[in-house]
Design an enzyme around this catalytic site. Structure first.
Site, PDB file in Angstrom:
ATOM      1  N   ASN A   1      -7.687   5.459   0.943  1.00 24.87           N
ATOM      2  CA  ASN A   1      -6.904   4.234   1.097  1.00 24.87           C
ATOM      3  C   ASN A   1      -7.391   3.486   2.333  1.00 24.87           C
ATOM      4  O   ASN A   1      -8.210   4.001   3.104  1.00 24.87           O
ATOM      5  CB  ASN A   1      -5.417   4.574   1.269  1.00 24.87           C
ATOM      6  CG  ASN A   1      -4.711   4.843  -0.057  1.00 24.87           C
ATOM      7  OD1 ASN A   1      -5.118   4.336  -1.104  1.00 24.87           O
ATOM      8  ND2 ASN A   1      -3.669   5.637  -0.013  1.00 24.87           N
TER       9      ASN A   1
ATOM     10  N   HIS B   1      -2.710   1.668  -8.640  1.00 22.80           N
ATOM     11  CA  HIS B   1      -4.077   1.155  -8.408  1.00 22.80           C
ATOM     12  C   HIS B   1      -4.662   0.478  -9.646  1.00 22.80           C
ATOM     13  O   HIS B   1      -5.851   0.600  -9.922  1.00 22.80           O
ATOM     14  CB  HIS B   1      -5.011   2.286  -7.933  1.00 22.80           C
ATOM     15  CG  HIS B   1      -4.606   2.879  -6.619  1.00 22.80           C
ATOM     16  ND1 HIS B   1      -4.930   2.298  -5.409  1.00 22.80           N
ATOM     17  CD2 HIS B   1      -3.891   3.981  -6.330  1.00 22.80           C
ATOM     18  CE1 HIS B   1      -4.435   3.038  -4.428  1.00 22.80           C
ATOM     19  NE2 HIS B   1      -3.791   4.056  -4.956  1.00 22.80           N
TER      20      HIS B   1
ATOM     21  N   TYR C   1      -5.650  13.421 -10.710  1.00 26.62           N
ATOM     22  CA  TYR C   1      -6.568  12.314 -11.006  1.00 26.62           C
ATOM     23  C   TYR C   1      -7.331  12.560 -12.305  1.00 26.62           C
ATOM     24  O   TYR C   1      -7.380  11.698 -13.173  1.00 26.62           O
ATOM     25  CB  TYR C   1      -7.509  12.053  -9.817  1.00 26.62           C
ATOM     26  CG  TYR C   1      -6.825  11.202  -8.786  1.00 26.62           C
ATOM     27  CD1 TYR C   1      -5.690  11.662  -8.122  1.00 26.62           C
ATOM     28  CD2 TYR C   1      -7.254   9.914  -8.516  1.00 26.62           C
ATOM     29  CE1 TYR C   1      -5.021  10.888  -7.214  1.00 26.62           C
ATOM     30  CE2 TYR C   1      -6.591   9.119  -7.603  1.00 26.62           C
ATOM     31  CZ  TYR C   1      -5.476   9.603  -6.952  1.00 26.62           C
ATOM     32  OH  TYR C   1      -4.808   8.820  -6.058  1.00 26.62           O
TER      33      TYR C   1
END
Ligand code: NDP
Length: 481
Positions: free
Chosen positions: A128, A55, A338
């Site tokens: 997504n 990403h 993350y």
């Protein structure tokens, strides 16, 4: 003409000349004493921070979320507390595999990451544009991504590596079918849906738990590009999607999405025909219909891309009271991964960067120090707890209802019937009109025809298990016996 500010060094010292460096004589060498030149070059060398492994290439915008329907019987989250309530939101929309600056109009899944600045802290919905994913267990994630990125020897992306991985992992077939369908190349960011993808949980004021899936459906309608259009525009204007979003918002044409949820009462998960925590499966709408919640409008461009979009740090760990996790194995791993990636990319104090700070709520804890701590670092207040001198304390009112979990520790392979990974991709193939099925087959064959036959055979066997016409169509298109 308005008077312009004095140019200074980073330490605020006035700069006398920004065009000519300090030299010994008109033709002489530059003097080491020119500390302004040294600072300018040294800072320039350090402009780039580590790129996201996935990403990296994105566009972003700011906006507002407005509640249109009362769902307080399912969740006590303050963001949904009353119809008409508005919450600020930040959106970041990305491709997955390409590096920063790579072409936008490629066939890829799109990230759909949202940060809602709620009054009880930031809720990040890091989704997504697809309702499912390629794998259901994070232990496969590094292998999966490495197969989609660059070959270790050639440094080129490789159709063989991609299909080789997918052919060995049949749970990927559902997402592969979406990726190679029309929706694999959106016409623009406003023309795609966003999905939370994982199952999350809602907790209401009575402490009842519900399982929930989030769907952000585009109000602009789904619009896609053909492979040929995508390829052409990737050459002509690699930043096509970013430009389109920026220009649309600049021109007052604000994209909107309707948020829907699917809700499953906690106890139903036990006996549902699918594992409801399997990220490679959807909950069919006939079983769990979409319930409208609100509308999200993106209506402001960032003033500064690096500060507001590159430094934006989304994490599925950021849920607020009334919204929580589920046993989804991928979600459990993302809760760790993350924030870990952001600590590496931005440093230990990444949540204190302005774009990541909560707005109405304020962070109050005992975290101190660390690189680039640029606020007052808690001043003179105590840096430990419990203490006798004040500072923030926990509140058991925010405890979640207990979640019953049991079982023997082992490495379990999900086995729920031989066709488990094939029904939903088959359902998707069967709901496509004939012309879309043909484009799906043509998109797949354009890539699959380049790979060794052994891999083609394995893939066609998977397509056939989903639907005979799907497998036969691909076999014919790549001239496989
Ligand atoms: P439904 O007929 O109720 O829904 C079909 C869904 O498929 C719609 O949401 C539609 O989105 C979406 N869709 C249509 N074409 C594509 C495509 N090329 N790629 C991705 N999604 C597409 O069926 P079910 O709920 O019973 O699901 C059947 C199949 O539909 C599933 O196996 C799954 O592949 C797919 N799907 C299901 C979703 C769900 O949450 N139940 C969500 C998305 C896809 P739209 O209405 O926006 O056109």
């Amino acid at each position: 003409m308005t008077k312009r500010q004095q140019l200074t060094t980073a330490a605020g010292i006035p700069v006398p000349d920004n065009q000519n460096s300090l030299t010994a004589g008109e033709r002489g060498p530059t003097l080491l004493q020119d500390h302004y030149l040294l600072e300018k070059l040294a800072h320039f060398n350090r402009e780039r921070i580590p790129e996201r492994v996935v990403h990296a290439n994105a566009a972003g915008a700011l906006g507002v979320f407005t509640v249109t329907n009362d769902i307080t019987k399912y969740t006590k989250a303050k963001i949904f507390s009353e119809v008409g309530k508005k919450t600020e939101v930040l959106g970041r929309f990305s491709t997955v595999a390409g590096e920063k600056g790579s072409a936008d109009t490629v066939r890829d899944v799109r990230g759909f990451a949202l940060k809602f600045y709620t009054e009880e802290g930031n809720w990040d919905m890091v989704g997504n544009n697809t309702p499912v994913f390629f794998i259901r267990d994070a232990i496969k994630f590094p292998d999966f991504i490495q197969s989609q990125k660059r070959n270790p020897q050639t440094n080129m992306r490789s159709d063989t590596m991609q299909w080789d991985f997918w052919s060995h992992v049949p749970e990927s077939l559902h997402q592969v079918t979406i990726l190679f369908s029309d929706r694999g190349i959106p016409k623009g960011i406003p023309f795609m849906n966003g999905y939370g993808s994982h199952t999350y949980s809602f907790i209401n004021a009575a402490n009842d738990r519900f399982w929930v899936k989030f769907h952000f459906k585009t109000r602009q309608g789904i619009q896609c590009m053909t492979q040929e259009e995508g390829d052409r525009i990737a050459g002509l204007d690699p930043d096509y999607h970013a430009r389109h979003l920026f220009e649309a918002i600049k021109g007052g044409d604000f994209p909107k999405w309707t948020l829907f949820v699917q809700i499953m009462p906690e106890a139903e998960a036990e006996n549902y025909r699918w594992n409801p925590f399997d990220l490679t499966k959807v909950w069919p709408h006939a079983d769990y219909p979409l319930i409208e919640v609100g509308v999200m409008e993106m209506n402001k461009n960032p003033e500064n891309y690096f500060a507001q979009i590159e430094q934006a740090a989304f994490s599925p760990a950021n849920v607020v009271p009334g919204i929580s996790f589920s046993p989804c194995k991928m979600l459990q791993a993302r809760i760790f991964a993350y924030a870990d990636a952001h600590r590496y990319r931005l440093g230990a104090n990444f949540e204190r960067l302005p774009v990541n700070c909560p707005h109405a709520a304020k962070a109050a804890n005992y975290q101190r120090d660390g690189q680039m701590r640029f606020d007052d670092n808690g001043g003179a207040s105590p840096n430990y707890e419990p203490n006798s001198f004040g500072g923030p304390v926990e509140n058991p009112a925010y405890k979640e209802p207990p979640l019953k979990i049991s079982g023997d520790a082992d490495h379990y392979e999900q086995k729920r019937g031989v066709d488990d990974d094939y029904i939903q991709p088959g359902d998707l193939f069967r709901l496509m009109p004939a012309d879309e099925q043909q484009r799906l087959i043509s998109n797949i064959s354009g890539s699959l025809k380049k790979v060794p036959e052994e891999i083609q055979q394995r893939m066609v066997a998977h397509f056939r298990k989903a639907d005979a016409a799907y497998g036969d169509g691909v076999a014919k298109a790549i001239c496989l016996k």
